[in-house]
Enzyme design. Structure first.
Site: not given
Length: 403
Positions: A175-176
């Site tokens: 997600n980062d």
């Protein structure tokens, strides 16, 4: 605007596409720096703004493998935004910047008075870009978010891993990385739009939005057909056979789920009789009989080496490949050809490699011309470019606003 640090001579034929774009980097951890790394790699003049004092613990040691990989190709200014003098100096930098990128908690930038609405009146052409955990508005907007929390809340952990063994995170901060990549794309879109309108604007995404977006077909599977996906381990959720199979030395991935590929695979495996198994005549039938299909294939693939199978299946047009560890990845001839280990020189580590930018623009080449800036290394230089005198810079230091 100053020339890009990747083009010190300013030669038009070697200039990278973002040369002349100045970026103020207020990011930390990983999502924001992932975004900014794209901008820095492609020639933007990125100025990393940090508070005076020790390096952010979340980013690791300044000269550690993570920090060096994330914060290359930047200049550094140590500026205390809580100090009125430091805040005023930042506003001067923002007044002439093209982009500001931040990934603080939503409310922090408002408390510091460096939010989009604070900066836009000073610089209508400014593109302001944010990554948050859950969005800039809504019931979760004030929550702090990290990658694994978004993996869980966004459904990824429920479909990762083997059935019955409980939720499983993926092995990278997906997600980062995705939020950072998407925000870089959003910044490019807004810069392009600015060429037509003359005005900047606010671009933002979040870890949760990035994760839901990355659910992709698993999300549309639910939204359109009402199917809630579960864990499928190394098997593809709907295409059979597609997954990991043993060989005599190491596992390989095989993808042979279409009618043509299934036929070619059975022939390449030397078992055309599989084509006559009634339950396996259709993709749906093979899906229902997944366990027996996989076990039958595995009994055959484990009799030969991975290299033997990959060569044989490649000849038959069957997508396949080894399951490599990371050392094997960087030893792979195709990865070496693609130059994904990019050389750089670091002031303390010497000659090392970092992960290359995966984008290819013919006629242009990224590289590392600056390692991670020392804390405040370019403070006087950058502030002078913004119009501050030597006396004003000295006064900032005396007030503790500049490191």
């Amino acid at each position: 605007m100053p020339e890009s640090p990747t083009d010190p001579q300013g030669n038009a034929e070697t200039r990278l596409p973002l040369a002349g774009i100045r970026v103020l980097d207020l990011t930390l951890a990983r999502a924001g720096p992932t975004c900014v790394r794209h901008l820095a790699d492609w020639g933007a003049d990125v100025i990393r703004i940090e508070p005076p004092g020790p390096a952010d613990a979340l980013a690791g040691a300044r000269d550690g493998f993570d920090s060096v990989n994330l914060h290359r190709n930047k200049r550094g200014v140590a500026l205390d935004l809580k100090n009125p003098a430091g805040h005023a100096a930042f506003l001067k930098l923002a007044a002439t910047a093209d982009v500001v990128v931040e990934n603080m908690r939503m409310q922090v930038k408002h408390r510091l008075k460096i939010a989009f609405e604070d900066l836009a009146p000073l610089n209508p052409r400014l593109v302001y870009a944010s990554i948050s955990g859950f969005g800039q508005t809504g019931p979760y907007s004030k929550r702090g978010g990290v990658d694994q929390i978004a993996q869980g809340m966004g459904g990824l952990m429920s479909i990762t891993g083997e059935k019955g063994r409980g939720p499983m995170r993926v092995g990278i901060p997906i997600n980062d990385l995705t939020a950072g990549n998407l925000l870089a794309f959003g910044i490019m879109l807004k810069l392009f739009d600015r060429e037509r309108t003359g005005r900047g604007g606010y671009v933002h995404t979040s870890l949760l939005e990035a994760q839901v977006f990355m659910l992709d077909f698993q999300a549309s599977r639910y939204l359109m057909d009402g199917e809630v996906a579960g864990q499928a381990g190394n098997d593809h959720p709907v295409n059979i056979p597609m997954g990991v199979f043993p060989t005599s030395d190491k596992p390989i991935n095989i993808a042979a789920s279409t009618p043509k590929l299934w036929t070619n695979f059975c022939k390449a495996a030397g078992h055309e009789e599989w084509l006559a198994v009634p339950e396996w005549l259709t993709a749906g039938g093979r899906s229902k009989d997944r366990a027996r299909v996989n076990a039958t294939i595995a009994a055959v693939t484990q009799t030969q080496s991975s290299e033997w199978w990959i060569e044989r299946l490649e000849e038959a047009g069957i997508p396949c490949g080894p399951v490599n560890d990371i050392a094997e990845v960087f030893a792979d001839p195709q990865v070496r050809h693609l130059e994904m280990a990019m050389p750089m020189h670091h002031r303390t580590r010497g000659d090392i490699h970092v992960v290359a930018n995966p984008l290819n623009i013919e006629g242009m080449e990224t590289g590392v011309t600056r390692d991670v800036p020392g804390l405040g290394e370019h403070g006087a230089e950058v502030l002078a470019e913004a119009g501050l005198s030597a006396e004003e810079i000295a006064e900032l230091r005396a007030k503790g606003a500049l490191g």
